[in-house]
Design a protein around this motif. Sequence first.
Motif, PDB file in Angstrom:
ATOM      1  N   ASN A 145       0.823  -1.217   0.000  1.00  0.00           N
ATOM      2  CA  ASN A 145       0.000   0.000   0.000  1.00  0.00           C
ATOM      3  C   ASN A 145       0.856   1.266   0.000  1.00  0.00           C
ATOM      4  O   ASN A 145       0.417   2.319  -0.437  1.00  0.00           O
ATOM      5  N   LEU A 146       2.099   1.153   0.445  1.00  0.00           N
ATOM      6  CA  LEU A 146       2.994   2.311   0.453  1.00  0.00           C
ATOM      7  C   LEU A 146       3.322   2.790  -0.961  1.00  0.00           C
ATOM      8  O   LEU A 146       3.745   3.928  -1.155  1.00  0.00           O
ATOM      9  N   LEU A 147       3.088   1.932  -1.948  1.00  0.00           N
ATOM     10  CA  LEU A 147       3.270   2.354  -3.343  1.00  0.00           C
ATOM     11  C   LEU A 147       2.324   3.499  -3.712  1.00  0.00           C
ATOM     12  O   LEU A 147       2.558   4.222  -4.669  1.00  0.00           O
ATOM     13  N   GLY A 148       1.265   3.667  -2.942  1.00  0.00           N
ATOM     14  CA  GLY A 148       0.345   4.774  -3.152  1.00  0.00           C
ATOM     15  C   GLY A 148       1.005   6.125  -2.998  1.00  0.00           C
ATOM     16  O   GLY A 148       0.525   7.135  -3.526  1.00  0.00           O
ATOM     17  N   LEU A 149       2.131   6.154  -2.284  1.00  0.00           N
ATOM     18  CA  LEU A 149       2.852   7.413  -2.122  1.00  0.00           C
ATOM     19  C   LEU A 149       3.409   7.914  -3.455  1.00  0.00           C
ATOM     20  O   LEU A 149       3.585   9.122  -3.629  1.00  0.00           O
ATOM     21  N   LEU A 150       3.666   7.005  -4.392  1.00  0.00           N
ATOM     22  CA  LEU A 150       4.214   7.412  -5.698  1.00  0.00           C
ATOM     23  C   LEU A 150       3.219   8.240  -6.512  1.00  0.00           C
ATOM     24  O   LEU A 150       3.545   9.361  -6.900  1.00  0.00           O
ATOM     25  N   PRO A 151       2.007   7.732  -6.800  1.00  0.00           N
ATOM     26  CA  PRO A 151       1.072   8.591  -7.539  1.00  0.00           C
ATOM     27  C   PRO A 151       0.654   9.825  -6.737  1.00  0.00           C
ATOM     28  O   PRO A 151       0.454  10.899  -7.305  1.00  0.00           O
ATOM     29  N   PHE A 152       0.559   9.672  -5.423  1.00  0.00           N
ATOM     30  CA  PHE A 152       0.219  10.826  -4.590  1.00  0.00           C
ATOM     31  C   PHE A 152       1.275  11.918  -4.755  1.00  0.00           C
ATOM     32  O   PHE A 152       0.955  13.080  -5.003  1.00  0.00           O
ATOM     33  N   GLY A 153       2.535  11.547  -4.635  1.00  0.00           N
ATOM     34  CA  GLY A 153       3.626  12.513  -4.788  1.00  0.00           C
ATOM     35  C   GLY A 153       3.687  13.094  -6.188  1.00  0.00           C
ATOM     36  O   GLY A 153       3.897  14.297  -6.362  1.00  0.00           O
ATOM     37  N   ALA A 154       3.499  12.233  -7.200  1.00  0.00           N
ATOM     38  CA  ALA A 154       3.507  12.710  -8.590  1.00  0.00           C
ATOM     39  C   ALA A 154       2.389  13.721  -8.814  1.00  0.00           C
ATOM     40  O   ALA A 154       2.585  14.738  -9.492  1.00  0.00           O
ATOM     41  N   GLY A 155       1.220  13.464  -8.243  1.00  0.00           N
ATOM     42  CA  GLY A 155       0.098  14.394  -8.373  1.00  0.00           C
ATOM     43  C   GLY A 155       0.391  15.737  -7.721  1.00  0.00           C
ATOM     44  O   GLY A 155       0.078  16.795  -8.269  1.00  0.00           O
ATOM     45  N   CYS A 156       1.032  15.702  -6.563  1.00  0.00           N
ATOM     46  CA  CYS A 156       1.401  16.950  -5.881  1.00  0.00           C
ATOM     47  C   CYS A 156       2.419  17.734  -6.699  1.00  0.00           C
ATOM     48  O   CYS A 156       2.296  18.953  -6.847  1.00  0.00           O
ATOM     49  N   VAL A 157       3.423  17.041  -7.236  1.00  0.00           N
ATOM     50  CA  VAL A 157       4.446  17.702  -8.052  1.00  0.00           C
ATOM     51  C   VAL A 157       3.827  18.293  -9.313  1.00  0.00           C
ATOM     52  O   VAL A 157       4.113  19.435  -9.691  1.00  0.00           O
ATOM     53  N   LEU A 158       2.955  17.532  -9.970  1.00  0.00           N
ATOM     54  CA  LEU A 158       2.295  18.013 -11.187  1.00  0.00           C
ATOM     55  C   LEU A 158       1.494  19.277 -10.895  1.00  0.00           C
ATOM     56  O   LEU A 158       1.552  20.249 -11.657  1.00  0.00           O
ATOM     57  N   ASN A 159       0.781  19.296  -9.792  1.00  0.00           N
ATOM     58  CA  ASN A 159       0.008  20.484  -9.415  1.00  0.00           C
ATOM     59  C   ASN A 159       0.916  21.665  -9.110  1.00  0.00           C
ATOM     60  O   ASN A 159       0.624  22.794  -9.509  1.00  0.00           O
ATOM     61  N   ALA A 160       2.005  21.419  -8.411  1.00  0.00           N
ATOM     62  CA  ALA A 160       2.931  22.509  -8.081  1.00  0.00           C
ATOM     63  C   ALA A 160       3.555  23.096  -9.353  1.00  0.00           C
ATOM     64  O   ALA A 160       3.660  24.317  -9.483  1.00  0.00           O
ATOM     65  N   CYS A 161       3.930  22.227 -10.294  1.00  0.00           N
ATOM     66  CA  CYS A 161       4.529  22.708 -11.552  1.00  0.00           C
ATOM     67  C   CYS A 161       3.524  23.529 -12.359  1.00  0.00           C
ATOM     68  O   CYS A 161       3.868  24.578 -12.914  1.00  0.00           O
TER      69      CYS A 161
END
Length: 149
Positions: free
Chosen positions: A37-53
Amino acid sequence: MNNTHILPPTYLLIAIVLMIVLHFLVPLVKVISFPWNLLGLLPFGAGCVLNACADRAFKKVGTTVKPFQEPTTLITDGVFRLTRHPMYVGFVLILLGIAIFVGSMTPYLVVVAFPFLLEKIFIQVEERMLEETFGETWLTYKQKVRRWI
């Protein structure tokens, strides 16, 4: 335009709350358990980075990030080369990450429904405004870059 619209981050927050409620009230079956379930941190983090960019790109050119307000600049570089709506893709990635992290089946209902909600409430209106504002430049960009990914 009217500034009393509910903005997309509010819909994201409501979706997150709904996912958590569904997870605890109607989890159905646990499909992903620890440590996977910790793999969920990958799309979560990618989504945050995409929004910040994307947010940084809006601020850099000085145009509005708010839906329903007329944009002054059409952004076509950076993350906007990957998708016409990187912030919405980011939101969906955040939800996907949360669904993977909590590990039960029912939160995925929200992940699947959320893009349709965004499409109906925001994307159709935004793309119509972009076409009216930027005309042929928008249409050329629209042909080259996908709406989602």
